[in-house]
Design a protein around this motif. Structure first.
Motif, short mmCIF file in Angstrom:
data_model
loop_
_atom_site.label_atom_id
_atom_site.label_comp_id
_atom_site.label_asym_id
_atom_site.label_seq_id
_atom_site.Cartn_x
_atom_site.Cartn_y
_atom_site.Cartn_z
N GLU A 110 13.00 -37.26 2.73
CA GLU A 110 13.56 -38.57 2.43
C GLU A 110 15.08 -38.55 2.54
OE1 GLU A 110 15.89 -40.62 -0.40
OE2 GLU A 110 14.52 -39.30 -1.48
N GLY A 111 15.64 -39.46 3.35
CA GLY A 111 17.08 -39.54 3.49
C GLY A 111 17.47 -40.43 4.66
N ILE A 112 18.75 -40.76 4.75
CA ILE A 112 19.18 -41.73 5.76
C ILE A 112 18.91 -41.25 7.18
CG2 ILE A 112 20.91 -42.81 4.28
CD1 ILE A 112 23.07 -41.22 5.74
N PHE A 113 18.94 -39.94 7.39
CA PHE A 113 18.74 -39.40 8.74
C PHE A 113 17.41 -38.67 8.91
CE2 PHE A 113 23.52 -39.43 8.71
CZ PHE A 113 23.66 -40.41 9.68
N SER A 114 16.41 -39.04 8.15
CA SER A 114 15.11 -38.37 8.24
C SER A 114 14.45 -38.56 9.61
CB SER A 114 14.17 -38.87 7.15
OG SER A 114 14.63 -38.44 5.88
N LEU A 115 14.83 -39.61 10.34
CA LEU A 115 14.26 -39.86 11.66
C LEU A 115 15.29 -39.65 12.76
CD1 LEU A 115 12.17 -43.11 10.99
CD2 LEU A 115 11.52 -40.72 10.66
N TYR A 116 16.30 -38.84 12.49
CA TYR A 116 17.40 -38.66 13.45
C TYR A 116 17.22 -37.45 14.36
CZ TYR A 116 22.12 -37.82 15.20
OH TYR A 116 23.20 -37.59 16.02
N GLU A 118 15.64 -34.62 16.61
CA GLU A 118 14.45 -34.57 17.46
C GLU A 118 13.47 -33.48 17.04
OE1 GLU A 118 15.32 -34.40 21.59
OE2 GLU A 118 16.43 -36.28 21.62
N GLU A 119 13.99 -32.32 16.65
CA GLU A 119 13.09 -31.23 16.24
C GLU A 119 12.34 -31.60 14.96
OE1 GLU A 119 14.53 -27.18 16.40
OE2 GLU A 119 16.23 -27.84 17.63
N ILE A 120 13.01 -32.25 14.06
CA ILE A 120 12.35 -32.65 12.81
C ILE A 120 11.36 -33.78 13.08
CG2 ILE A 120 12.75 -33.78 10.57
CD1 ILE A 120 15.28 -32.05 10.36
N LEU A 121 11.71 -34.69 13.98
CA LEU A 121 10.77 -35.75 14.35
C LEU A 121 9.44 -35.17 14.81
CD1 LEU A 121 12.98 -38.34 16.27
CD2 LEU A 121 11.70 -38.77 14.16
N ASP A 122 9.50 -34.07 15.54
CA ASP A 122 8.28 -33.44 16.04
C ASP A 122 7.42 -32.87 14.92
OD1 ASP A 122 8.87 -34.07 18.65
OD2 ASP A 122 9.80 -32.13 19.10
N MET A 123 8.03 -32.61 13.76
CA MET A 123 7.28 -32.06 12.63
C MET A 123 6.58 -33.15 11.82
SD MET A 123 10.00 -29.29 11.10
CE MET A 123 11.00 -28.24 12.16
N LEU A 124 6.98 -34.40 12.02
CA LEU A 124 6.49 -35.49 11.17
C LEU A 124 5.18 -36.07 11.70
CD1 LEU A 124 9.87 -37.41 10.62
CD2 LEU A 124 8.85 -35.64 9.16
N THR A 175 17.65 -45.38 14.39
CA THR A 175 16.46 -44.54 14.20
C THR A 175 15.22 -45.37 13.84
OG1 THR A 175 16.81 -44.09 11.83
CG2 THR A 175 17.92 -42.65 13.40
N LYS A 176 15.42 -46.65 13.58
CA LYS A 176 14.28 -47.54 13.28
C LYS A 176 13.27 -47.53 14.42
CE LYS A 176 15.30 -51.87 13.23
NZ LYS A 176 15.88 -53.17 12.78
N LYS A 177 13.75 -47.32 15.64
CA LYS A 177 12.84 -47.33 16.80
C LYS A 177 11.88 -46.15 16.78
CE LYS A 177 15.81 -44.79 20.06
NZ LYS A 177 16.83 -44.37 19.09
N GLU A 178 12.17 -45.14 15.98
CA GLU A 178 11.30 -43.97 15.90
C GLU A 178 10.17 -44.16 14.87
OE1 GLU A 178 11.67 -41.66 17.98
OE2 GLU A 178 13.74 -41.83 18.65
N ALA A 179 10.23 -45.25 14.13
CA ALA A 179 9.31 -45.43 13.00
C ALA A 179 7.90 -45.84 13.44
CB ALA A 179 9.86 -46.47 12.03
N ASP A 180 6.91 -45.31 12.73
CA ASP A 180 5.53 -45.78 12.85
C ASP A 180 5.32 -47.02 11.98
OD1 ASP A 180 4.55 -43.53 14.45
OD2 ASP A 180 4.80 -42.35 12.63
#
Length: 229
Positions: A110-116, A118-124, A175-180
């Protein structure tokens, strides 16, 4: 210890209600939840004097130690505990001691850059963006920083205008565009209930479907857990 099966990222602007969503999930999802606040991964600035630390732009992605966060998330995903750093907002630096964090079947970043990153995005497995009106967010920010973090009002307002607002527009909001899922207002109870039901359902299915919401990443996100935007 079983390997965690579901990793959730919750992003959004300052004061949007990210922590409310994370805590509600932790309290009500029918599985143990490990919460990882991104704020704990601000860079260690012990080498700087307090006055210098005050001048750092903490709303820029470069303020975070991304490599450490990636390493610790990887370790948790392997079912092993980590020593997570802790942060002191009054002195703008890490505390001397960290805290041992155990992995569970659900991990929430949880945080402002949680979807920023790329490597972390792949873990979500599930990406959430909490969208709240800017006027509401600044009022929440002022209350939090002055009351909870012991900062002066004038400094909080100056920081918001100089760094928080422009950094949000440049780095966070895109980063909103990365959201499900996009949740309007952190305290939106109907959205939270739908989200909790969905997470519990996915956990029950033991991730038979690799995409939590049964959609391709190129599709539009689900708003409020019910309608496409």
């Amino acid at each position: 210890m079983t390997i965690p099966s579901f990793v959730i990222g919750i992003a959004g602007g300052t004061g949007a209600g990210k922590t409310t969503v994370a805590r509600t999930l932790a309290d009500e999802v029918g599985e143990p939840v490990t919460r990882i606040p991104l704020d704990n991964y601000y860079e260690d600035l012990s080498h700087l004097e307090y006055e210098e630390r005050e001048e750092v732009n903490y709303d820029h992605p470069s303020a975070f130690e991304w490599e450490l966060l990636r390493e610790q998330l990887d370790t948790l995903l392997l079912g092993q505990p980590v020593e997570m750093p802790q942060y002191d907002f009054e002195v703008h630096n890490r505390k001397d001691d960290g805290v041992t964090v155990e992995p569970t079947d659900v991990i929430v970043l949880e945080g402002i850059f949680s979807l920023y990153d790329e490597e972390i995005l792949d873990m979500l497995d599930l990406r959430i963006y909490v969208m709240t009106d800017a006027d509401v967010r600044i009022l929440r920010r002022i209350e939090r920083d002055v009351v909870d973090r012991g900062r002066d009002l004038e400094g909080v307002i100056a920081q918001y205008l100089e760094t928080v607002k422009p950094m949000h527009e440049q780095f966070v909001e895109p980063t909103k565009k990365e959201a499900d899922v996009i949740i309007p207002e952190g305290a939106n109870r109907s959205a939270l209930e739908l989200l909790i039901e969905k997470v519990e359902s996915e956990l029950d299915d033991d991730r038979e479907d690799p995409d939590a919401f049964g959609r391709d990443r190129d599709d539009e996100p689900i708003v409020d857990g019910s309608t496409t935007r």
